[in-house]
Write a protein that holds these residues in place. Structure first.
Motif, mmCIF file in Angstrom:
data_model
loop_
_atom_site.group_PDB
_atom_site.id
_atom_site.type_symbol
_atom_site.label_atom_id
_atom_site.label_comp_id
_atom_site.label_asym_id
_atom_site.label_seq_id
_atom_site.Cartn_x
_atom_site.Cartn_y
_atom_site.Cartn_z
ATOM 1 N N ASN A 51 -7.615 -4.954 5.170
ATOM 2 C CA ASN A 51 -8.420 -4.000 4.404
ATOM 3 C C ASN A 51 -7.611 -2.812 3.881
ATOM 4 O OD1 ASN A 51 -10.719 -3.082 3.269
ATOM 5 N ND2 ASN A 51 -11.526 -2.120 5.125
ATOM 6 N N LYS A 52 -6.561 -3.117 3.126
ATOM 7 C CA LYS A 52 -5.699 -2.070 2.580
ATOM 8 C C LYS A 52 -6.136 -1.721 1.159
ATOM 9 C CE LYS A 52 -2.721 -2.057 6.003
ATOM 10 N NZ LYS A 52 -2.537 -0.948 6.911
ATOM 11 N N ASP A 53 -5.722 -0.516 0.725
ATOM 12 C CA ASP A 53 -6.094 -0.057 -0.606
ATOM 13 C C ASP A 53 -5.063 -0.524 -1.635
ATOM 14 O OD1 ASP A 53 -7.280 1.187 -2.701
ATOM 15 O OD2 ASP A 53 -6.862 3.231 -2.029
ATOM 16 N N VAL A 54 -5.223 -1.761 -2.108
ATOM 17 C CA VAL A 54 -4.296 -2.329 -3.096
ATOM 18 C C VAL A 54 -5.111 -3.061 -4.162
ATOM 19 C CG1 VAL A 54 -2.377 -2.653 -1.491
ATOM 20 C CG2 VAL A 54 -4.059 -4.479 -1.759
ATOM 21 N N TYR A 55 -4.502 -3.309 -5.307
ATOM 22 C CA TYR A 55 -5.148 -4.133 -6.328
ATOM 23 C C TYR A 55 -4.977 -5.603 -5.992
ATOM 24 C CZ TYR A 55 -6.044 -0.401 -9.653
ATOM 25 O OH TYR A 55 -6.535 0.705 -10.264
ATOM 26 N N GLU A 56 -6.048 -6.362 -6.099
ATOM 27 C CA GLU A 56 -5.956 -7.809 -5.932
ATOM 28 C C GLU A 56 -6.047 -8.407 -7.324
ATOM 29 O OE1 GLU A 56 -8.592 -9.281 -2.882
ATOM 30 O OE2 GLU A 56 -8.490 -11.287 -3.738
ATOM 31 N N ASN A 116 0.503 -2.412 -5.875
ATOM 32 C CA ASN A 116 0.345 -1.013 -5.448
ATOM 33 C C ASN A 116 -0.365 -0.216 -6.547
ATOM 34 O OD1 ASN A 116 1.879 1.861 -5.878
ATOM 35 N ND2 ASN A 116 1.378 1.482 -3.740
ATOM 36 N N ARG A 117 -1.157 0.776 -6.144
ATOM 37 C CA ARG A 117 -1.971 1.536 -7.101
ATOM 38 C C ARG A 117 -1.118 2.288 -8.115
ATOM 39 N NH1 ARG A 117 -6.385 5.209 -4.304
ATOM 40 N NH2 ARG A 117 -6.903 5.556 -6.483
ATOM 41 N N VAL A 118 0.019 2.815 -7.674
ATOM 42 C CA VAL A 118 0.850 3.582 -8.587
ATOM 43 C C VAL A 118 1.713 2.659 -9.443
ATOM 44 C CG1 VAL A 118 2.684 5.309 -8.748
ATOM 45 C CG2 VAL A 118 0.823 5.608 -7.109
ATOM 46 N N TYR A 121 1.084 -0.249 -10.352
ATOM 47 C CA TYR A 121 0.238 -0.931 -11.323
ATOM 48 C C TYR A 121 0.145 -0.115 -12.610
ATOM 49 C CZ TYR A 121 -3.787 -3.548 -13.078
ATOM 50 O OH TYR A 121 -4.628 -4.311 -13.833
ATOM 51 N N GLU A 165 0.833 -1.211 0.000
ATOM 52 C CA GLU A 165 0.000 0.000 0.000
ATOM 53 C C GLU A 165 0.870 1.265 0.000
ATOM 54 O OE1 GLU A 165 -2.307 1.124 3.479
ATOM 55 O OE2 GLU A 165 -3.977 1.685 2.189
ATOM 56 N N TYR A 166 1.951 1.241 0.773
ATOM 57 C CA TYR A 166 2.839 2.404 0.814
ATOM 58 C C TYR A 166 3.723 2.506 -0.422
ATOM 59 C CZ TYR A 166 1.788 4.097 5.499
ATOM 60 O OH TYR A 166 1.167 4.647 6.582
ATOM 61 N N GLY A 167 3.778 1.435 -1.208
ATOM 62 C CA GLY A 167 4.549 1.496 -2.444
ATOM 63 C C GLY A 167 6.026 1.191 -2.286
#
Lengths: 397, 215
Positions: B81-86, B184-186, B188, B63-65
């Motif tokens: 419950n972290k904000d990551v892509y599964e 990670n969102r970025v 990805y 999540e922190y990248g």
């Protein structure tokens, strides 16, 4: 929870010391100046709004809104973004203003967070809204401006991902007509970025292989301009087609801006904000773990305030850039120190005024009577967070 | 030039299975990485760098990248419950999250549930309309019903051997668990090509392995 110690601050908010403020202000100034050059004029709105108006219209989920009660017991919110307040102003103070309207802002916004660290309760956004223009030209303008703004802020390596709410909606209508509940649960999976869950949900729907393929196909719709063609192969639904055509036109304009190399298509992306109706985009910087910019088209929001006009815009998370932009150390002018004894006070202060008038930074300090001149009584510099030394020390005695 | 992917790998149970899966996907991961005590392993041939983390911390790193992607059990994802892509179900380390109790369990006046997964447990019982007190423990959860700390537990069940040996029974299964590939969102977006290529190779390996297992 035990009583906080005197020096403690709440979780999720932070102090900025002068060296950080200098950097933050510079980013803010550069970005706002950039927006200004594109004809966006700065607006300020209150920190506090009514829950029932701006609070409800803002798409921040209810439990993440920072709520307060005023003296009459009316629920207030600390603004969670500037898009909803600006929509309110557009429908009231600026309701007779000819369109399109271009506005920019820099402001602190608030989110009520759970105890968790790392997610901020207060942060800074710098952004724009372009109201009253629903053309692809307008969407491209805000994306191009977002790119310019990131550059102005000193972000060197970044990418913009661009999607469209209409494509997924069109595809879902085509594959699952009249099955609103199933459509919702698939959207929910995508919104949670849970692709495994998305595939499992599809499997549980017992669809024909072609339909399954269509729904799973969307997960691969990320990349360059060629994605548009692949997207149309998957869904030829009217809404989906119109959405892709819109994106292609936006792309064309971005090519004319000569910024399309920074942009990629991503049709799996749903804007995190529920008010988005069309094109949405996110900006990512190589050094930072979460998106630095987000934006998109919200054609239904202003209607909630009584003025049905389309709008598009974006916001940059300014303080996040502060954490990531390392390379641009600011060389500041060091101050001049003027020290004087009581009998030289008038002369010393006059000298200071003179230098300040020339644009120098000057600090003055009196030499106590009992001191014998020299360095005695001079301010301590080493080991300090604030003092950076002096350009020159002038002693008058 | 392809960029190096930083991969957060879970130490322990899943680690060897995950590195074996990478190998069967054709990635040149030397066998000795399975035994090393290093925490950061550079794998230039595979274009990767392994970061060996405690499994519950994997989603945090991602999540922190500080890691681009990671491998972690669904149990941890549900709890954290972290904000990551599964991105992918790797199909390894298969087990399930279950409610467990003594064979003669009857609902008491105050119900206590011991678990390593307080978020998962409270959500499950809330959804069932049951009011329970959740007690967070960090290990040997099976002990709790035996000595009267709790009347039921929520825990991962793989073979059920530990339960049997302690005279406990699995009452309900809450969800199936396998290891997942997260991103990670970025990363990805910034490392789209590398991550997509890895996903495709892993997907292929999983499909052929799946066919193999089910004969």
């Amino acid at each position: 929870m035990s009583k906080p110690k005197g020096f403690e601050k709440p979780a999720g908010v932070r102090d900025y010391l002068p060296h950080a403020v200098t950097k933050l202000r510079r980013i803010e100034r550069e970005v706002l100046a950039c927006m200004d050059r594109w004809g966006y004029r700065q607006i300020m709105t209150p920190t506090m709004e009514y829950y029932d108006t701006v609070g409800v219209a803002s798409s921040t989920s209810d439990q993440k809104l920072f709520k307060l009660l005023n003296k009459r017991g009316t629920t207030m919110v600390l603004r969670s973004d500037l898009t909803a307040p600006i929509a309110r102003v557009m429908s009231s103070l600026l309701k007779d203003e000819p369109l399109p309207v271009r506005l920019s802002y820099h402001a602190n916004v608030f989110r009520a967070i759970e105890e968790e660290a790392g997610r901020e309760a207060e942060f800074f956004q710098t952004g724009v809204e372009l109201v009253g223009d629903d053309s692809p030209e307008a969407d491209a303008e805000v994306i191009a401006l977002a790119i310019e703004s990131l550059k102005a802020a000193g972000v060197e390596r970044f990418k913009i991902a661009m999607g469209h709410m209409g494509y997924l909606n069109g595809l879902l209508q085509q594959v699952l007509p009249e099955r609103a509940e199933d459509q919702e649960s698939l959207k929910e999976d995508l919104l949670n970025r849970d692709y495994v869950g998305y595939r499992n949900t599809i499997a549980s729907l017992q669809l024909a292989p072609r339909q399954q393929e269509q729904l799973e196909g969307i997960l691969r719709l990320r990349g360059g301009r060629e994605i548009a063609g692949q997207a149309l192969e998957i869904s030829s639904n009217d809404l989906a087609r119109a959405s892709i055509e819109h994106l292609c036109k936006v792309w064309e304009v971005l090519e004319a801006y000569d910024v399309s190399r920074h942009v990629l298509f991503d049709l799996t992306m749903l804007g995190d904000f529920s008010y988005y109706t069309g094109m949405t985009f996110e900006g990512y910087a190589a050094e930072l773990g979460s998106p630095v910019a987000s934006g998109g088209r919200y054609d239904k929001l202003l209607q909630q305030f009584g003025r049905a006009v389309p709008a598009t815009g974006f916001a940059i998370k300014t303080n996040r850039i502060l954490d990531g932009v390392q390379g641009s150390e600011i060389v500041e002018d060091l101050p001049v120190l003027i020290r004087y004894t009581a009998s030289y006070r008038k002369k010393g202060l006059a000298k200071a005024a003179d230098l300040r008038a020339q644009g120098h930074t000057v600090i003055t300090s009196i030499i106590p009577d009992h001191a014998n001149g020299g360095d005695e009584g001079a301010p301590v510099i080493s080991g300090s967070l604030l003092h950076r030394g002096y350009r020159e020390i002038i002693t008058l005695q | 030039m392809a960029e190096t992917l930083k991969v957060a790998m879970p130490k322990g149970r899943i680690y060897k299975k995950a590195s074996a899966l990478f190998r069967s996907a054709g990635l040149p991961i030397p066998l000795d990485v399975d035994e090393t005590r290093k925490l950061v392993i550079s794998l230039p041939e595979a274009g990767m760098e392994f970061i060996l983390a405690k499994p519950v911390d994997v989603p945090t790193y991602v999540e922190y990248g500080v890691a681009d992607i990671g491998i972690v059990g669904k149990d941890v994802l549900m709890e954290e419950n972290k904000d990551v892509y599964e991105l992918l179900d790797l199909g390894i380390a298969r087990c399930r999250m279950s409610v467990i109790g003594l064979p003669d369990w009857k609902p008491g006046i105050t119900q206590r549930v011991a678990t390593k997964y307080p978020n998962v447990a409270s959500q499950y019982f809330r959804e069932q309309g049951q009011q329970v007190e959740v007690v967070k423990l960090n290990g040997s959860i099976e002990l709790a019903p035996l000595i009267g700390l709790a009347d039921r537990i929520v825990d991962m069940v793989e073979t059920g051997q530990t339960l049997k040996e302690n005279g406990l029974v699995e009452m309900t299964s809450i969800f199936e668990i396998t290891s997942r590939l997260i991103a990670n969102r970025v990363s990805y977006r910034m490392k789209n090509d590398e991550i997509q290529a890895l996903c495709d190779r892993l997907h292929k390996a999983i499909m052929s392995e799946g066919a193999h297992v089910s004969r």
